[in-house]
Design a protein around this motif. Structure first.
Motif, PDB file in Angstrom:
ATOM      1  N   THR A  50       1.272  53.817  60.886  1.00  0.00           N
ATOM      2  CA  THR A  50      -0.052  54.518  60.313  1.00  0.00           C
ATOM      3  C   THR A  50      -1.037  54.280  60.483  1.00  0.00           C
ATOM      4  O   THR A  50      -0.796  53.397  61.506  1.00  0.00           O
ATOM      5  CB  THR A  50      -0.609  53.704  58.725  1.00  0.00           C
TER       6      THR A  50
ATOM      7  N   MET B 238      -3.048  62.773  69.087  1.00  0.00           N
ATOM      8  CA  MET B 238      -3.162  62.811  66.874  1.00  0.00           C
ATOM      9  C   MET B 238      -1.573  63.895  67.440  1.00  0.00           C
ATOM     10  O   MET B 238      -1.047  65.132  67.111  1.00  0.00           O
ATOM     11  CB  MET B 238      -3.760  64.176  66.568  1.00  0.00           C
ATOM     12  N   ASN B 239      -0.934  62.987  65.528  1.00  0.00           N
ATOM     13  CA  ASN B 239       0.656  63.629  65.554  1.00  0.00           C
ATOM     14  C   ASN B 239       1.422  64.248  66.963  1.00  0.00           C
ATOM     15  O   ASN B 239       2.481  65.110  67.106  1.00  0.00           O
ATOM     16  CB  ASN B 239       0.110  65.247  64.571  1.00  0.00           C
TER      17      ASN B 239
ATOM     18  N   SER C 237       0.590  61.152  53.672  1.00  0.00           N
ATOM     19  CA  SER C 237      -0.006  62.356  54.174  1.00  0.00           C
ATOM     20  C   SER C 237       0.338  61.939  55.913  1.00  0.00           C
ATOM     21  O   SER C 237       1.332  62.280  56.422  1.00  0.00           O
ATOM     22  CB  SER C 237      -1.437  61.628  54.372  1.00  0.00           C
ATOM     23  N   TYR C 238      -0.436  61.197  56.415  1.00  0.00           N
ATOM     24  CA  TYR C 238      -0.307  61.327  57.863  1.00  0.00           C
ATOM     25  C   TYR C 238       1.063  60.148  57.936  1.00  0.00           C
ATOM     26  O   TYR C 238       1.767  60.304  58.663  1.00  0.00           O
ATOM     27  CB  TYR C 238      -1.251  60.516  58.845  1.00  0.00           C
TER      28      TYR C 238
ATOM     29  N   PHE D 211       4.145  61.844  58.105  1.00  0.00           N
ATOM     30  CA  PHE D 211       4.672  62.475  58.939  1.00  0.00           C
ATOM     31  C   PHE D 211       5.192  61.854  59.351  1.00  0.00           C
ATOM     32  O   PHE D 211       6.437  61.826  59.730  1.00  0.00           O
ATOM     33  CB  PHE D 211       3.356  63.166  60.047  1.00  0.00           C
ATOM     34  N   GLU D 212       5.340  60.410  59.885  1.00  0.00           N
ATOM     35  CA  GLU D 212       6.386  58.989  60.114  1.00  0.00           C
ATOM     36  C   GLU D 212       7.124  59.033  59.534  1.00  0.00           C
ATOM     37  O   GLU D 212       8.406  59.035  60.598  1.00  0.00           O
ATOM     38  CB  GLU D 212       5.376  57.913  60.453  1.00  0.00           C
TER      39      GLU D 212
ATOM     40  N   MET E 101       2.482  66.118  56.444  1.00  0.00           N
ATOM     41  CA  MET E 101       1.723  66.639  57.474  1.00  0.00           C
ATOM     42  C   MET E 101       3.023  67.640  58.022  1.00  0.00           C
ATOM     43  O   MET E 101       3.636  66.172  58.981  1.00  0.00           O
ATOM     44  CB  MET E 101       0.594  66.091  58.037  1.00  0.00           C
TER      45      MET E 101
ATOM     46  N   ASP F  32      -2.932  70.057  57.356  1.00  0.00           N
ATOM     47  CA  ASP F  32      -5.035  69.665  57.091  1.00  0.00           C
ATOM     48  C   ASP F  32      -5.475  70.810  58.012  1.00  0.00           C
ATOM     49  O   ASP F  32      -6.675  70.915  57.727  1.00  0.00           O
ATOM     50  CB  ASP F  32      -4.383  68.538  57.843  1.00  0.00           C
TER      51      ASP F  32
END
Length: 639
Positions: free
Chosen positions: A78, A132-133, A175-176, A179-180, A201, A209
């Motif tokens: 996270t 970011m990402n 969410s984020y 994504f992981e 995401m 987003d």
């Protein structure tokens, strides 16, 4: 005099040293390392720094239930602080510690999993650089590390250093954090046995987003500033207006607003400004495309929310990309629920004004997620049959167990035509006609009633906001069917085919599919006449010839704009009507289109923003329509 000054200086230094020596003689009352007592606690907390292959160490919190033996581990990586996720309540109960923040804390604790929470690279207590990402190693990332390698290295360390575990690891998150688990599917560690990406995401340009079909979601500026201005969570966003509508309107273009908040200092914001179109920067990072090319090794449950206000695109895009490889129908599972972003881990008996009659989130966690995790992570769990698709059908308010999604593939599409006199019908219009409105960037259509608050509860359930106030605006076209005498069930993604022209040289087009309730609803009187948006989205007109090929729109020349709306699983009941609304702004959620073509809208000047007359065409030769994925209400074939 000089000697006297030197003597005074020397005496002053001596006095200072004596004072310092006297102060330091007092013992420090804070221990070098405080050992917290564990009496009365039902878990043990371990803070560790796990080394990655490039030498960076990532802060990880491991929560081991007391007496755990041969327990599986559930990992969440996270950017939102592992320490915060592990200390939400002053309690010796693990469930209380995790409640209100963690993903499905109830079943995690009840089933005895070892909980692992990790700050991703460059955030909070983890070392390294935050991107970011962070893209996979390759064209957009020349380094030897990415989220996939960091997950691999983390799992490898965990199975070797947590003696209470059974060597099996699952990963989940929203969410984020969702994504992981998807990134973990790229070259997955052998100990990774299951992945649960919830509201992940996936593609920030297509429909998650940052953009939707090229229109920038400028209310995400505060998120970007908070997460890139400091290693933790920043508080740099400020406003002098109670109404976000007024604040963003007075700020100018999204670029002007960002510059006023110092965002030119942020690497990710500079990338967004440099890549407004769907070029290689975005395409290379689209996780659905990446995973389509990966072997299918780890059982994965994708969780999608029908009214996800943040990442409504990603889960369904990944499902479509990887499900065709699931030849045994036992590796890819899909859950579709009537939720806002992340609501599946909390109370989900209602969403805004919409009531479901039961806690749909609890049903998901207990009846679907719990047996799914146990099936792949527990040593002695019996094999439980889990439907390939578990979908909640709104309107009828019931769960469905399906073999595949969607229920309709092409042949089931049924065109719903826009017509004269604000009509909407499954019968193609015989006469050609048009309707007009004036779109004024100085008075954009709000996405919720003013005052606008793009945060908190209003933000979470804005997609279920009553659309009546927008039906009456002169810059919104409204088309409505007659009262339905039979139910119309849809399952899949409605597709908008809008034939429209503008007096400007660029334009946004918003299409909303709406369920209009009867004037009176006996079971819930306040729902009388309610207009519920079932699906809606925006398209930036400059990308009509290709998402990576922006081009001016020929003024006053009809063009066809085709774009998919988010997934729906809904029944329009008898006595209801179906409505379609068309408009050219959705503010301040999306940045204003100046309606004059400029190379980069982030740099649009005040003089570029101009009123435009918008014309929506209907009838032969110019049919504006919505293709609905209509399915039989009592269909058995897919169940």
């Amino acid at each position: 005099m000089r000697r006297l000054l030197l003597l005074a200086l020397a005496l002053g230094l001596v006095a200072t040293s004596l004072q310092a020596a006297q102060y330091s003689a007092l013992p420090d009352e804070t221990p070098a390392h405080f050992v917290a007592p564990t009496q009365g606690m039902d878990f043990e907390k371990r803070d560790v720094m796990i080394p990655m292959r490039d030498g960076a160490k990532l802060h990880t919190v491991i929560l081991v239930p007391k007496g755990a033996r041969h327990a599986a581990m559930l990992l969440t990586r996270t950017p939102y602080s592992a320490s915060a996720m592990a200390s939400r309540a002053a309690s010796g109960s693990l469930e209380m510690v995790l409640a209100g923040y963690d993903n499905a804390a109830d079943i995690i604790v009840q089933d005895g999993y070892i909980r692992v929470l990790q700050d991703i690279r460059g955030k909070y207590a983890s070392e390294g650089d935050f991107v970011m990402n962070r893209p996979l190693r390759g064209p957009q990332n020349p380094t030897p590390v990415d989220e996939s390698t960091d997950t691999w290295d983390t799992i490898d360390w965990l199975v070797k250093n947590v003696p209470e575990s059974n060597g099996k690891v699952g990963t989940l998150g929203i969410s984020y954090d969702g994504f992981e688990p998807l990134m973990a599917l790229v070259n997955p560690h052998p100990a990774l046995k299951v992945s649960v990406p919830m509201n992940p995401m996936v593609d920030g340009w297509r429909g998650d987003d940052w953009f939707h079909n090229g229109a920038f979601r400028q209310t995400m500026l505060a998120y970007i500033l908070d997460h890139q201005s400091v290693r933790g969570e920043g508080d740099g966003w400020f406003t002098n207006d109670f109404d976000d509508y007024a604040s963003y309107l007075s700020g100018g273009s999204a670029g002007d607003i960002a510059r006023a908040h110092g965002m030119d200092q942020l690497g990710f914001w500079r990338k967004i400004v440099a890549h407004p179109a769907y070029d290689a920067f975005w395409q290379d990072q689209a996780l659905d495309k990446i995973l389509a090319g990966q072997p299918l090794k780890v059982p994965t449950m994708l969780v999608h929310s029908l009214w996800d206000q943040e990442d409504i695109y990603g889960a369904m895009a990944v499902y479509k990309a990887i499900k065709p490889k699931d030849t045994g129908n036992d590796k890819v599972f899909l859950v579709i629920g009537p939720w806002h972003h992340g609501q599946e881990i909390g109370d989900a008996s209602s969403l805004g004004a919409i009531k479901f009659g039961s806690d749909t989130g609890l049903s998901f966690r207990q009846d679907v997620l719990r047996p799914f995790l146990a099936r792949y992570l527990k040593d002695d769990a019996p094999k439980v049959d889990i439907a390939p698709v578990t979908a909640y059908q709104t309107g009828t308010n019931r769960w469905q167990k399906l073999k595949s999604w969607p229920g309709c593939e092409g042949a089931c599409e049924r065109p719903l035509y826009l017509g004269a006199g604000s009509s909407l019908s499954f019968v193609e219009p015989k006469d050609k006609g048009s309707d007009q409105y004036v779109s004024d960037p100085a008075k954009p259509v709000p996405f919720v009633p003013r005052p606008v608050h793009a945060s908190g509860d209003p933000w979470r359930h804005w997609l279920t906001t009553d659309q009546r106030m927008f039906s009456d605006r002169t810059d919104v076209l409204t088309f409505t069917t007659d009262v339905l005498d039979a139910p119309v069930a849809i399952a899949g993604s409605p597709v908008a085919h809008l034939v429209a022209s503008t007096s400007g040289t660029d334009s946004d087009w918003v299409v909303k599919l709406i369920d209009v309730y009867p004037g009176q609803v006996a079971a819930q009187p306040e729902m009388g006449g309610f207009q519920l948006m079932v699906a809606g989205d925006i398209f930036r007109g400059r990308y009509r010839q290709g998402l990576d090929k922006p081009a001016p729109i020929p003024a006053n020349t009809p063009q066809e704009y085709t774009f998919a709306l988010p997934t729906a699983n809904h029944v329009f009941l008898p006595g209801h009507r179906i409505m379609v609304q068309v408009q050219s702004s959705w503010f301040p959620l999306y940045d204003r289109n100046p309606q004059t073509y400029v190379d980069n809208i982030f740099n649009a000047k005040p003089a570029d923003y101009r009123r435009a007359t918008q014309t929506v065409w209907h009838g032969p030769g110019g049919e504006s329509r919505i293709d609905l994925p209509v399915v039989p209400l009592g269909a058995k074939a897919k169940r």
